[in-house]
Design a protein around this motif. Structure first.
Motif, short mmCIF file in Angstrom:
data_model
loop_
_atom_site.label_atom_id
_atom_site.label_comp_id
_atom_site.label_asym_id
_atom_site.label_seq_id
_atom_site.Cartn_x
_atom_site.Cartn_y
_atom_site.Cartn_z
N VAL A 12 11.98 9.01 16.48
CA VAL A 12 10.54 8.87 16.69
C VAL A 12 10.28 9.18 18.14
O VAL A 12 10.84 8.51 19.11
N SER B 62 4.37 3.06 12.93
CA SER B 62 3.46 2.61 13.83
C SER B 62 3.80 1.33 14.54
O SER B 62 3.68 0.83 15.54
N HIS C 87 11.48 7.37 23.41
CA HIS C 87 12.13 7.87 22.36
C HIS C 87 13.16 7.35 21.56
O HIS C 87 14.01 6.70 22.02
N ASP D 181 8.09 10.45 21.80
CA ASP D 181 6.87 10.16 22.60
C ASP D 181 5.88 9.00 22.38
O ASP D 181 4.73 9.19 22.28
N ILE D 182 6.53 7.83 22.39
CA ILE D 182 5.78 6.50 22.16
C ILE D 182 5.27 6.55 23.52
O ILE D 182 6.03 6.25 24.50
N ASP D 183 3.97 6.47 23.64
CA ASP D 183 3.46 6.21 25.12
C ASP D 183 3.82 4.46 25.62
O ASP D 183 3.82 3.59 24.62
N VAL E 170 7.42 -1.45 21.14
CA VAL E 170 7.28 -0.95 22.41
C VAL E 170 6.42 -1.81 23.44
O VAL E 170 6.69 -2.04 24.57
N GLU E 171 5.08 -1.79 22.90
CA GLU E 171 3.98 -2.38 23.78
C GLU E 171 4.20 -4.04 23.90
O GLU E 171 4.10 -4.25 24.86
N ALA F 102 5.83 1.63 17.66
CA ALA F 102 4.83 1.60 18.96
C ALA F 102 4.62 0.30 19.37
O ALA F 102 4.54 -0.13 20.45
N LYS G 188 7.00 7.73 28.25
CA LYS G 188 7.22 8.17 27.09
C LYS G 188 8.60 7.39 26.66
O LYS G 188 9.57 7.41 27.41
#
Length: 213
Positions: free
Chosen positions: A103, A137, A124, A105-107, A143-144, A140, A122
């Protein structure tokens, strides 16, 4: 009789699901109440900072700035109040798939713990599912959780990798990131087969490079 047992089991599952939902809702309410109770202290702190800068906090443009800044800081650090279990919501599925999943390019946006200035880029992620996959999802969101804290890039990378590994019961995974924009600083964390097997690591890096950095 079997039908009755199935119905009873289904009923128990529904009850358990409702209990979990209620507990989650109560936990959210408790965290919101905690944030609300801490706002006055944060607001006062920002007022002190502005005055220390020589600003007049009574002028129109700054009247509500300390409160806005306090709320913004709470939002930017809301990851302290969240766990991976808050966001996964059973989004882990049994799947007959054992090939590499990447996965990209997760901002990511975070605050440097040394100067409280933002850094972003980003993330990865690559993992070997071992017949368990996670909703994309949700990666992501994980990550947040860890980026919405005061961070340094190296620790953020490791925390995200460890959190996903824990969520999927110590699967094998690798992270390529976080990448700071422009400076191109890259950190990585490798677990399981990716740490032990050079060929598995090479496969991830090869696919990663072929799809573009």
């Amino acid at each position: 009789m079997e039908y009755q047992k199935a119905a009873e089991l289904n009923g128990l599952c529904n009850v358990d699901s409702k209990k979990v939902a209620v507990q989650h809702k109560n936990e959210i309410s408790r965290k919101e109440a905690e944030d609300e109770s801490r706002l006055p202290a944060l607001e006062a702190a920002y007022t002190t900072i502005l005055r220390g800068l020589g600003e007049n906090t009574d002028r129109q443009g700054l009247l509500k700035t300390p409160l806005r800044a306090a709320k913004a800081m709470q939002f930017l650090t809301k990851g302290y109040h969240e766990t991976i279990y808050d966001v996964l919501n059973d989004a882990i599925f049994d799947e007959d798939h054992e090939e590499l999943v990447i996965v990209k390019d997760i901002d990511m946006f975070s605050l440097c713990e040394h100067h409280l200035v933002p850094f972003f880029g980003k993330v990865h992620i690559g993992y070997l599912p071992s017949k368990k996959v996670v909703g994309l999802s949700k990666l992501a969101r994980i990550v947040e959780i860890y980026s919405r804290r005061l961070q340094v890039q190296e620790r953020l990378t490791k925390q995200i990798a460890m959190a996903i590994s824990e969520a999927l019961h110590h699967m094998c995974m690798v992270m390529r990131g976080v990448q700071k924009m422009n400076s191109r600083t890259v950190t990585s964390a490798m677990l399981g087969v990716f740490r032990e097997d050079p060929k598995a690591r090479e496969e991830f890096l090869c696919v990663y490079s072929q799809t573009g950095q």
